[in-house]
Design a protein around this motif. Structure first.
Motif, PDB file in Angstrom:
ATOM      1  N   TYR A 467       5.207   5.799  39.147  1.00 17.53           N
ATOM      2  CA  TYR A 467       5.314   7.214  39.510  1.00 17.53           C
ATOM      3  C   TYR A 467       4.492   8.024  38.513  1.00 17.53           C
ATOM      4  O   TYR A 467       3.961   7.484  37.533  1.00 17.53           O
ATOM      5  CB  TYR A 467       6.780   7.675  39.526  1.00 17.53           C
ATOM      6  CG  TYR A 467       7.496   7.588  38.190  1.00 17.53           C
ATOM      7  CD1 TYR A 467       7.590   8.695  37.350  1.00 17.53           C
ATOM      8  CD2 TYR A 467       8.106   6.402  37.775  1.00 17.53           C
ATOM      9  CE1 TYR A 467       8.263   8.616  36.132  1.00 17.53           C
ATOM     10  CE2 TYR A 467       8.772   6.314  36.566  1.00 17.53           C
ATOM     11  CZ  TYR A 467       8.850   7.427  35.745  1.00 17.53           C
ATOM     12  OH  TYR A 467       9.509   7.353  34.555  1.00 17.53           O
ATOM     13  N   HIS A 468       4.363   9.311  38.757  1.00 18.76           N
ATOM     14  CA  HIS A 468       3.569  10.182  37.889  1.00 18.76           C
ATOM     15  C   HIS A 468       4.432  11.319  37.351  1.00 18.76           C
ATOM     16  O   HIS A 468       5.341  11.797  38.023  1.00 18.76           O
ATOM     17  CB  HIS A 468       2.379  10.763  38.653  1.00 18.76           C
ATOM     18  CG  HIS A 468       1.295   9.764  38.936  1.00 18.76           C
ATOM     19  ND1 HIS A 468       1.406   8.832  39.949  1.00 18.76           N
ATOM     20  CD2 HIS A 468       0.100   9.542  38.335  1.00 18.76           C
ATOM     21  CE1 HIS A 468       0.310   8.078  39.959  1.00 18.76           C
ATOM     22  NE2 HIS A 468      -0.493   8.486  38.995  1.00 18.76           N
ATOM     23  N   VAL A 469       4.127  11.738  36.125  1.00 19.17           N
ATOM     24  CA  VAL A 469       4.851  12.835  35.494  1.00 19.17           C
ATOM     25  C   VAL A 469       3.852  13.810  34.876  1.00 19.17           C
ATOM     26  O   VAL A 469       2.665  13.501  34.720  1.00 19.17           O
ATOM     27  CB  VAL A 469       5.809  12.334  34.390  1.00 19.17           C
ATOM     28  CG1 VAL A 469       6.891  11.469  34.977  1.00 19.17           C
ATOM     29  CG2 VAL A 469       5.046  11.592  33.297  1.00 19.17           C
ATOM     30  N   GLN A 470       4.387  14.964  34.523  1.00 17.72           N
ATOM     31  CA  GLN A 470       3.612  15.965  33.788  1.00 17.72           C
ATOM     32  C   GLN A 470       4.230  16.061  32.401  1.00 17.72           C
ATOM     33  O   GLN A 470       5.409  16.385  32.255  1.00 17.72           O
ATOM     34  CB  GLN A 470       3.680  17.320  34.507  1.00 17.72           C
ATOM     35  CG  GLN A 470       2.580  18.292  34.133  1.00 17.72           C
ATOM     36  CD  GLN A 470       1.223  17.853  34.685  1.00 17.72           C
ATOM     37  OE1 GLN A 470       1.142  17.141  35.669  1.00 17.72           O
ATOM     38  NE2 GLN A 470       0.166  18.282  34.023  1.00 17.72           N
ATOM     39  N   ARG A 471       3.435  15.774  31.373  1.00 19.26           N
ATOM     40  CA  ARG A 471       3.940  15.771  30.005  1.00 19.26           C
ATOM     41  C   ARG A 471       3.559  17.070  29.292  1.00 19.26           C
ATOM     42  O   ARG A 471       2.427  17.536  29.365  1.00 19.26           O
ATOM     43  CB  ARG A 471       3.367  14.581  29.231  1.00 19.26           C
ATOM     44  CG  ARG A 471       3.898  14.463  27.787  1.00 19.26           C
ATOM     45  CD  ARG A 471       3.060  13.472  26.997  1.00 19.26           C
ATOM     46  NE  ARG A 471       3.181  12.111  27.487  1.00 19.26           N
ATOM     47  CZ  ARG A 471       3.968  11.179  26.950  1.00 19.26           C
ATOM     48  NH1 ARG A 471       4.714  11.473  25.911  1.00 19.26           N
ATOM     49  NH2 ARG A 471       3.994   9.955  27.454  1.00 19.26           N
ATOM     50  N   GLU A 486       0.073  12.009  34.492  1.00 20.15           N
ATOM     51  CA  GLU A 486       0.293  10.794  33.709  1.00 20.15           C
ATOM     52  C   GLU A 486       1.049   9.762  34.535  1.00 20.15           C
ATOM     53  O   GLU A 486       2.090  10.060  35.121  1.00 20.15           O
ATOM     54  CB  GLU A 486       1.080  11.143  32.441  1.00 20.15           C
ATOM     55  CG  GLU A 486       1.201   9.994  31.470  1.00 20.15           C
ATOM     56  CD  GLU A 486       1.743  10.446  30.131  1.00 20.15           C
ATOM     57  OE1 GLU A 486       2.379   9.625  29.441  1.00 20.15           O
ATOM     58  OE2 GLU A 486       1.533  11.619  29.771  1.00 20.15           O
ATOM     59  N   SER A 487       0.552   8.559  34.565  1.00 24.27           N
ATOM     60  CA  SER A 487       1.157   7.487  35.341  1.00 24.27           C
ATOM     61  C   SER A 487       2.158   6.710  34.498  1.00 24.27           C
ATOM     62  O   SER A 487       1.905   6.415  33.325  1.00 24.27           O
ATOM     63  CB  SER A 487       0.082   6.538  35.862  1.00 24.27           C
ATOM     64  OG  SER A 487       0.663   5.409  36.490  1.00 24.27           O
ATOM     65  N   ILE A 488       3.287   6.409  35.089  1.00 21.57           N
ATOM     66  CA  ILE A 488       4.273   5.509  34.486  1.00 21.57           C
ATOM     67  C   ILE A 488       4.254   4.243  35.331  1.00 21.57           C
ATOM     68  O   ILE A 488       4.778   4.201  36.444  1.00 21.57           O
ATOM     69  CB  ILE A 488       5.684   6.134  34.492  1.00 21.57           C
ATOM     70  CG1 ILE A 488       5.672   7.518  33.853  1.00 21.57           C
ATOM     71  CG2 ILE A 488       6.667   5.210  33.794  1.00 21.57           C
ATOM     72  CD1 ILE A 488       5.269   7.544  32.401  1.00 21.57           C
ATOM     73  N   SER A 489       3.632   3.218  34.815  1.00 22.90           N
ATOM     74  CA  SER A 489       3.432   2.005  35.611  1.00 22.90           C
ATOM     75  C   SER A 489       3.019   0.857  34.717  1.00 22.90           C
ATOM     76  O   SER A 489       2.698   1.040  33.530  1.00 22.90           O
ATOM     77  CB  SER A 489       2.346   2.242  36.671  1.00 22.90           C
ATOM     78  OG  SER A 489       1.099   2.531  36.045  1.00 22.90           O
ATOM     79  N   ALA A 490       3.014  -0.318  35.288  1.00 19.95           N
ATOM     80  CA  ALA A 490       2.553  -1.493  34.546  1.00 19.95           C
ATOM     81  C   ALA A 490       1.095  -1.337  34.157  1.00 19.95           C
ATOM     82  O   ALA A 490       0.691  -1.670  33.031  1.00 19.95           O
ATOM     83  CB  ALA A 490       2.752  -2.743  35.401  1.00 19.95           C
ATOM     84  N   GLU A 516       5.418  -8.430  35.894  1.00 18.84           N
ATOM     85  CA  GLU A 516       5.072  -7.408  36.872  1.00 18.84           C
ATOM     86  C   GLU A 516       6.249  -6.445  37.008  1.00 18.84           C
ATOM     87  O   GLU A 516       7.370  -6.755  36.622  1.00 18.84           O
ATOM     88  CB  GLU A 516       4.740  -8.029  38.233  1.00 18.84           C
ATOM     89  CG  GLU A 516       5.897  -8.772  38.874  1.00 18.84           C
ATOM     90  CD  GLU A 516       5.549  -9.298  40.243  1.00 18.84           C
ATOM     91  OE1 GLU A 516       4.839  -8.586  40.977  1.00 18.84           O
ATOM     92  OE2 GLU A 516       5.998 -10.419  40.579  1.00 18.84           O
ATOM     93  N   TRP A 517       5.955  -5.277  37.533  1.00 17.99           N
ATOM     94  CA  TRP A 517       7.015  -4.298  37.788  1.00 17.99           C
ATOM     95  C   TRP A 517       7.383  -4.381  39.263  1.00 17.99           C
ATOM     96  O   TRP A 517       6.649  -3.896  40.127  1.00 17.99           O
ATOM     97  CB  TRP A 517       6.537  -2.890  37.446  1.00 17.99           C
ATOM     98  CG  TRP A 517       6.428  -2.609  35.976  1.00 17.99           C
ATOM     99  CD1 TRP A 517       6.189  -3.496  34.986  1.00 17.99           C
ATOM    100  CD2 TRP A 517       6.552  -1.330  35.348  1.00 17.99           C
ATOM    101  NE1 TRP A 517       6.151  -2.869  33.773  1.00 17.99           N
ATOM    102  CE2 TRP A 517       6.366  -1.523  33.961  1.00 17.99           C
ATOM    103  CE3 TRP A 517       6.785  -0.052  35.820  1.00 17.99           C
ATOM    104  CZ2 TRP A 517       6.418  -0.479  33.049  1.00 17.99           C
ATOM    105  CZ3 TRP A 517       6.834   0.995  34.912  1.00 17.99           C
ATOM    106  CH2 TRP A 517       6.658   0.781  33.545  1.00 17.99           C
ATOM    107  N   GLN A 528      11.393   6.121  27.741  1.00 17.80           N
ATOM    108  CA  GLN A 528      11.537   4.669  27.648  1.00 17.80           C
ATOM    109  C   GLN A 528      10.179   3.989  27.797  1.00 17.80           C
ATOM    110  O   GLN A 528       9.891   2.995  27.122  1.00 17.80           O
ATOM    111  CB  GLN A 528      12.489   4.163  28.741  1.00 17.80           C
ATOM    112  CG  GLN A 528      13.928   4.603  28.582  1.00 17.80           C
ATOM    113  CD  GLN A 528      14.761   4.249  29.797  1.00 17.80           C
ATOM    114  OE1 GLN A 528      14.298   4.348  30.933  1.00 17.80           O
ATOM    115  NE2 GLN A 528      15.995   3.830  29.580  1.00 17.80           N
ATOM    116  N   PHE A 529       9.349   4.541  28.679  1.00 16.13           N
ATOM    117  CA  PHE A 529       8.024   3.956  28.906  1.00 16.13           C
ATOM    118  C   PHE A 529       7.171   4.021  27.648  1.00 16.13           C
ATOM    119  O   PHE A 529       6.447   3.065  27.332  1.00 16.13           O
ATOM    120  CB  PHE A 529       7.324   4.686  30.049  1.00 16.13           C
ATOM    121  CG  PHE A 529       5.928   4.211  30.322  1.00 16.13           C
ATOM    122  CD1 PHE A 529       5.697   2.965  30.882  1.00 16.13           C
ATOM    123  CD2 PHE A 529       4.833   5.008  30.000  1.00 16.13           C
ATOM    124  CE1 PHE A 529       4.408   2.515  31.129  1.00 16.13           C
ATOM    125  CE2 PHE A 529       3.538   4.572  30.243  1.00 16.13           C
ATOM    126  CZ  PHE A 529       3.323   3.321  30.809  1.00 16.13           C
TER     127      PHE A 529
END
Length: 666
Positions: A467-471, A486-490, A516-517, A528-529
């Motif tokens: 998923y994507h977030v705005q930091r 910003e991507s939260i991913s493997a 893998e996720w 956590q990421f």
């Protein structure tokens, strides 16, 4: 009991569990039945209008010494101040100002809320009194007016309310034969049953043609309490009949009429308030409250950690908000509002203009988007239209979900901010920190989260593997349509690249780290990421260094825990970067931070011969180029990258030798 499954308008969970066996009953309702139930359409066709008025006071009015004058002119612009009413208006202002000051002095914890609640109620009085076609109006709040003998009378004083109403009636209705009356409906205020109190108040209108304002509480007036009155209005031209064509002429609703308007005051206490101290007298309240919160936790609307935090703050006597941003709370408040406004849809006779006055927070948790138009009465639809036209922030299941994600992310952020100060001094904290990071490495996604009572395990309830977030600093937002930068991913953590390095995949499998996720029910939150990326870089860098230089690595002792990632030889500290570009000479932040940590290590160990190897694990995905370089008198070496974007080792033999020389030279 709060009854999540029964009261919530969100039945997605049930639908998911039943699958093809789920039957949506509203789709089976015959068209004729829908038409008969569609009171709103008949009201529109016959010309009935619903007027929604926002009586929430402006914040700057709360301390205004002329607040009542401004409220009067806001809701009754034609009001004129003259010699005949000037003294009475001054007396009204004095009474209200005295009340506002008493609230500040005696209700310091929520004086602002009480002030807004009073002024909203007074605003509804003005709206009622200033228009003669508002004959009978019902005012509902969560709290009943209090007698002088009760505790915290000042929070909702019956005496003050009566005085304000009488003064307003004298100011706004000087020409009416009978001044409008205020009738407070409550068991504690009168000996008669609630039904008799209501009937007596309505009789004042039907028999004496006196306008009446009924003031009560949402829970006091049950659904079965009838608010209709005999249609004895002298001006029948202002009364509109909305009976369906096939209605029985003997139906008693032909001879009755609904009330003209309603004030919806602030709605509170939908969830049981857990007492600050447990006593025998409030045992049932405690049990009820915790059962309600556990139901919310079972539905993944809050976490066990949320409950723990709430109970802790309550036990310390600190103010803390109830769990309003949940689907169940929105469903309960929506149900409360629908039941309240449904009281105005009991007969075939309506006034030409129905008035609805809304207080603070009423529409914040009102959501009828899941209901079909024929299921909504005219007022319920008018409130929804008002929300849309005024761009009101409607709390939907999507809004609730993202608020929950932000809360979980913040909880993890607070945890890691707190523990970083104790990593070198408290072994139990260091172990908890390391166990959490190792757990992320094994479980970036989860099928079931059994540790929701611990902030470091505040995963997001999202069925996805990315998923994507705005930091923004330490704050994160979850934009619509997953449009964050910003991507939260493997892939964002570099996992596919690292596993492409020879032997790394087998190394991960051997240690039972995720390769893998997989999309499951839960996924790492952004904080956590960040920690996942950190430990992912550490274990991968150790493997590459051992493979390329045959150096043994070791973790730092408690005294130096987490100042650097691990240690080579006896004097070389390694700092791994798995998400930042290598050091840029134009930005000295990273260099300054490393040097500061190096100085701290030297001071703590009493040795000044330590060195630091900064390892940028993966080459940046950009056109920038970097070279290995030494800093601070050759005590710090920074490597531009160990691996390229294909997972291949990128240092030449010459560069490898430079690293070896740096490590062994004293």
């Amino acid at each position: 009991m709060f009854g999540y499954i029964l009261q919530s308008p969100d039945f997605k969970y049930i639908q998911q569990q039943l699958g093809a066996a789920f039957i949506k009953g509203t789709e089976l309702v015959p068209a004729a039945t829908k038409e008969d139930m569609d009171v709103s359409s008949r009201c529109r066709e016959q010309g009935v209008q619903v007027n929604v008025i926002n009586v929430i006071p402006d914040p700057d009015q709360l301390d205004d010494i002329r607040v009542m004058q401004k409220l009067i002119l806001k809701y009754h612009p034609n009001f004129e101040i003259n010699d005949d009413n000037h003294a009475q208006l001054a007396l009204l202002e004095q009474l209200v100002q005295q009340l506002m000051q008493q609230l500040k002095q005696k209700v310091s914890d929520n004086a602002l809320y009480c002030q807004k609640r009073y002024l909203s109620l007074f605003g509804s009085f003005i709206c009622f009194l200033s228009h003669r076609n508002r004959r009978v109006v019902l005012g509902l709040q969560s709290v009943l007016p209090k007698l002088d003998t009760e505790v915290d009378t000042v929070k909702m004083s019956a005496q003050v309310i009566e005085q304000v109403f009488e003064l307003l009636a004298g100011l706004l209705c000087p020409d009416e034969k009978h001044l409008p009356q205020l009738h407070m409906i409550a068991k504690k205020l009168q000996s008669e049953p609630i039904e008799q109190q209501v009937a007596a108040a309505l009789k004042v209108r039907s028999e004496e043609q006196t306008r009446v304002y009924l003031l009560s509480a949402y829970k006091t007036l049950g659904v079965g309490v009838n608010l209709v009155r005999a249609n004895t209005e002298p001006d029948q031209a202002q009364i509109i009949n909305i009976a369906p064509e096939d209605a029985d002429i003997q139906d008693p609703r032909y001879k009755q009429i609904d009330i003209d308007g309603i004030y919806l005051g602030a709605i509170t206490h939908l969830l049981t308030l857990i007492p600050e101290c447990a006593t025998k007298a409030n045992t049932k309240q405690w049990i009820r409250g915790y059962y309600e919160y556990m139901e919310l936790a079972d539905a993944d609307e809050i976490s066990l950690n949320d409950i723990k935090t709430y109970a802790r703050e309550r036990s310390r006597g600190r103010p803390i908000k109830q769990f309003r941003n949940t689907v169940s709370y929105v469903g309960a408040q929506t149900q409360c509002i629908l039941q309240a406004v449904g009281r105005l849809d009991r007969t075939f006779n309506k006034v030409a203009e129905v008035t609805v006055m809304i207080g603070d927070g009423v529409l914040d948790y009102y959501n009828v988007t899941s209901m079909a138009p024929y299921q909504l009465g005219p007022i319920a639809q008018a409130l929804q239209d008002y929300q849309r036209q005024s761009h009101w922030r409607v709390v939907t299941s999507e809004v609730v979900k993202k608020e929950r994600w932000r809360n979980h992310t913040n909880q993890s952020q607070e945890f890691f901010n707190q523990v970083k100060h104790d990593l070198q001094v408290k072994a139990v904290v260091a172990r908890r920190y390391q166990k959490a990071r190792e757990f992320y490495l094994q479980h970036p996604t989860l099928m079931n989260n059994q540790r929701t009572d611990q902030p470091e395990f505040a995963y997001l309830d999202m069925q996805a593997n990315a998923y994507h977030v705005q930091r923004n600093g330490e704050m994160f937002d979850f934009p619509e349509n997953n449009n964050g930068r910003e991507s939260i991913s493997a892939a964002a953590g570099g996992l596919p690249i690292l596993l492409a390095y020879p032997g790394m995949l087998a190394h991960f499998k051997q240690n039972q780290w995720a390769i893998e996720w997989e999309p499951k029910n839960y996924i790492l939150n952004p904080v956590q990421f960040d920690n996942y990326c950190g430990i992912l870089g550490e274990v991968s860098a150790q493997f590459v260094i051992k493979d390329q230089w045959q150096y043994r690595t070791s973790l730092l002792g408690n005294q130096l825990n987490e100042l650097f990632d691990f240690q080579l030889d006896k004097r070389v500290l390694v700092d791994v970067k798995n998400w930042r570009y290598p050091h840029n000479s134009e930005n000295d932040d990273e260099q300054a931070w490393v040097l500061k940590k190096l100085a701290r290590v030297c001071k703590m160990t009493g040795r000044d011969d330590w060195k630091v190897l900064i390892v940028n694990l993966i080459e940046p995905d950009s056109d920038l180029t970097f070279t290995s370089h030494l800093l601070k008198g050759q005590r710090v070496m920074e490597l531009p990258a160990l691996l390229n974007r294909q997972g291949q080792f990128v240092l030449t033999e010459t560069e490898k030798q430079k690293v070896a020389t740096f490590i062994h030279e004293y």
